[in-house]
Motif scaffolding. Structure first.
Motif, PDB file in Angstrom:
ATOM      1  N   ASP A  57     -16.646   0.840 -16.336  1.00 54.86           N
ATOM      2  CA  ASP A  57     -15.465   1.265 -17.201  1.00 54.86           C
ATOM      3  C   ASP A  57     -15.384   2.870 -17.101  1.00 54.86           C
ATOM      4  O   ASP A  57     -14.459   3.246 -17.910  1.00 54.86           O
ATOM      5  CB  ASP A  57     -15.348   0.844 -18.543  1.00 54.86           C
ATOM      6  CG  ASP A  57     -15.483  -0.687 -18.524  1.00 54.86           C
ATOM      7  OD1 ASP A  57     -14.766  -1.274 -17.568  1.00 54.86           O
ATOM      8  OD2 ASP A  57     -16.188  -1.484 -19.404  1.00 54.86           O
ATOM      9  N   TYR A  58     -16.092   3.650 -16.328  1.00 57.33           N
ATOM     10  CA  TYR A  58     -16.089   4.787 -16.540  1.00 57.33           C
ATOM     11  C   TYR A  58     -15.357   5.615 -15.385  1.00 57.33           C
ATOM     12  O   TYR A  58     -15.646   5.153 -14.103  1.00 57.33           O
ATOM     13  CB  TYR A  58     -17.691   5.660 -16.495  1.00 57.33           C
ATOM     14  CG  TYR A  58     -17.850   6.871 -16.958  1.00 57.33           C
ATOM     15  CD1 TYR A  58     -17.360   7.109 -18.324  1.00 57.33           C
ATOM     16  CD2 TYR A  58     -18.478   7.834 -16.222  1.00 57.33           C
ATOM     17  CE1 TYR A  58     -17.610   8.453 -18.920  1.00 57.33           C
ATOM     18  CE2 TYR A  58     -18.534   9.135 -16.739  1.00 57.33           C
ATOM     19  CZ  TYR A  58     -18.410   9.345 -18.158  1.00 57.33           C
ATOM     20  OH  TYR A  58     -18.475  10.375 -18.522  1.00 57.33           O
TER      21      TYR A  58
ATOM     22  N   ARG B 214     -13.548   5.738 -10.055  1.00 59.77           N
ATOM     23  CA  ARG B 214     -14.833   4.900 -10.533  1.00 59.77           C
ATOM     24  C   ARG B 214     -15.835   5.212  -9.841  1.00 59.77           C
ATOM     25  O   ARG B 214     -15.698   5.860  -8.755  1.00 59.77           O
ATOM     26  CB  ARG B 214     -14.617   3.383 -10.254  1.00 59.77           C
ATOM     27  CG  ARG B 214     -13.196   2.902 -11.445  1.00 59.77           C
ATOM     28  CD  ARG B 214     -13.540   1.273 -11.068  1.00 59.77           C
ATOM     29  NE  ARG B 214     -12.333   0.546 -11.621  1.00 59.77           N
ATOM     30  CZ  ARG B 214     -12.426   0.325 -13.064  1.00 59.77           C
ATOM     31  NH1 ARG B 214     -13.366   0.683 -13.844  1.00 59.77           N
ATOM     32  NH2 ARG B 214     -11.365  -0.245 -13.509  1.00 59.77           N
ATOM     33  N   VAL B 215     -17.051   4.978 -10.394  1.00 58.52           N
ATOM     34  CA  VAL B 215     -18.295   5.502  -9.515  1.00 58.52           C
ATOM     35  C   VAL B 215     -18.650   4.499  -8.824  1.00 58.52           C
ATOM     36  O   VAL B 215     -18.662   3.455  -8.838  1.00 58.52           O
ATOM     37  CB  VAL B 215     -19.499   5.756 -10.639  1.00 58.52           C
ATOM     38  CG1 VAL B 215     -20.927   6.012  -9.975  1.00 58.52           C
ATOM     39  CG2 VAL B 215     -19.276   6.640 -11.859  1.00 58.52           C
TER      40      VAL B 215
ATOM     41  N   ARG C 199     -25.931   6.741 -19.122  1.00 59.43           N
ATOM     42  CA  ARG C 199     -25.570   5.469 -18.968  1.00 59.43           C
ATOM     43  C   ARG C 199     -26.443   4.667 -18.280  1.00 59.43           C
ATOM     44  O   ARG C 199     -26.846   3.456 -18.523  1.00 59.43           O
ATOM     45  CB  ARG C 199     -24.055   5.031 -18.556  1.00 59.43           C
ATOM     46  CG  ARG C 199     -22.961   5.844 -19.212  1.00 59.43           C
ATOM     47  CD  ARG C 199     -21.667   5.954 -18.623  1.00 59.43           C
ATOM     48  NE  ARG C 199     -20.707   6.678 -19.512  1.00 59.43           N
ATOM     49  CZ  ARG C 199     -19.679   5.688 -19.968  1.00 59.43           C
ATOM     50  NH1 ARG C 199     -19.885   4.473 -20.280  1.00 59.43           N
ATOM     51  NH2 ARG C 199     -18.864   6.579 -20.771  1.00 59.43           N
ATOM     52  N   THR C 200     -26.773   4.984 -17.060  1.00 55.82           N
ATOM     53  CA  THR C 200     -27.735   4.239 -16.127  1.00 55.82           C
ATOM     54  C   THR C 200     -29.224   4.389 -16.851  1.00 55.82           C
ATOM     55  O   THR C 200     -29.795   3.155 -16.759  1.00 55.82           O
ATOM     56  CB  THR C 200     -28.051   4.912 -14.716  1.00 55.82           C
ATOM     57  OG1 THR C 200     -26.506   5.104 -14.201  1.00 55.82           O
ATOM     58  CG2 THR C 200     -28.908   4.400 -13.819  1.00 55.82           C
ATOM     59  N   ARG C 201     -29.684   5.350 -17.399  1.00 56.30           N
ATOM     60  CA  ARG C 201     -30.913   5.242 -17.911  1.00 56.30           C
ATOM     61  C   ARG C 201     -31.045   4.302 -19.257  1.00 56.30           C
ATOM     62  O   ARG C 201     -31.979   3.320 -18.992  1.00 56.30           O
ATOM     63  CB  ARG C 201     -31.276   6.785 -18.480  1.00 56.30           C
ATOM     64  CG  ARG C 201     -32.746   6.855 -19.110  1.00 56.30           C
ATOM     65  CD  ARG C 201     -33.211   8.021 -19.669  1.00 56.30           C
ATOM     66  NE  ARG C 201     -32.406   8.334 -20.766  1.00 56.30           N
ATOM     67  CZ  ARG C 201     -32.860   7.774 -22.081  1.00 56.30           C
ATOM     68  NH1 ARG C 201     -34.072   7.278 -22.082  1.00 56.30           N
ATOM     69  NH2 ARG C 201     -32.239   7.903 -23.083  1.00 56.30           N
ATOM     70  N   GLN C 202     -30.072   4.106 -19.991  1.00 54.70           N
ATOM     71  CA  GLN C 202     -30.179   3.373 -21.110  1.00 54.70           C
ATOM     72  C   GLN C 202     -29.935   1.986 -20.462  1.00 54.70           C
ATOM     73  O   GLN C 202     -30.704   0.987 -21.019  1.00 54.70           O
ATOM     74  CB  GLN C 202     -28.998   3.768 -22.087  1.00 54.70           C
ATOM     75  CG  GLN C 202     -29.348   4.967 -22.664  1.00 54.70           C
ATOM     76  CD  GLN C 202     -28.686   5.298 -23.953  1.00 54.70           C
ATOM     77  OE1 GLN C 202     -28.150   4.027 -24.842  1.00 54.70           O
ATOM     78  NE2 GLN C 202     -28.305   6.511 -24.509  1.00 54.70           N
TER      79      GLN C 202
END
Length: 159
Positions: free
Chosen positions: A20-21, A32-33, A95-98
């Motif tokens: 959603d980023y 979007r990524v 965001r990825t790490r978490q």
């Protein structure tokens, strides 16, 4: 094949982390990524910009008496011509790490090992900003007892 399945599992989790980023892209409105598996296909750049991106790549496997491990590298990249663009980079990395630490077991077969490593470089090639992650996962260890099932195992992994 274990390396390809692991890359796919990590990439799918990153897609969930950033779904959603949206971020600034070269000459484009918010985008979007894009999460690439192992490399960036050349054909994607003909119609689009690479950024923002994450590239998930298998770096190697290690087998030992205590089990088998695989290392996955993630390259993060964002575009930003202002001096605050580094914040976008850190945001997708965090965001990825978490997400990966909350969902530690992927595809019911790969478990992340600690410590993980997320880092950036000091001298960024502005307007491009890069960060990196090194992740280690436990993977199944082949044993001599499986020799009689070699064909079955290889066929299962190729489906």
């Amino acid at each position: 094949m274990t390396p390809a399945l692991l890359v796919e599992a990590v990439a799918a989790e990153i897609e969930q982390a950033v779904k959603d980023y949206k971020l600034k892209a070269e000459g484009q409105a918010d985008k979007r990524v894009t999460v690439y598996r192992q490399h960036i296909p050349d054909e994607d750049f003909r119609t689009d910009t690479y950024y923002p991106l994450a590239i998930v790549s298998w770096q190697g496997s290690q087998d030992g008496e205590d089990g088998s491990l695989a290392t996955v590298g993630v390259t993060f990249g964002v575009y930003g011509d202002d001096k605050e663009a580094w914040r976008d980079l850190l945001s997708i990395m965090e965001r990825t790490r978490q997400r990966l630490l909350i969902f530690r077991k992927l595809a019911d077969r790969f478990r992340i090992q600690l410590p993980t490593k997320f880092e950036t470089i000091e001298n960024q090639p502005c307007p491009f900003w890069f960060g990196y992650a090194t992740l280690v996962y436990t993977i199944a260890t082949p044993t001599e007892e499986l020799a009689g099932r070699w064909r079955e195992i290889m066929e299962e992994d190729n489906e």
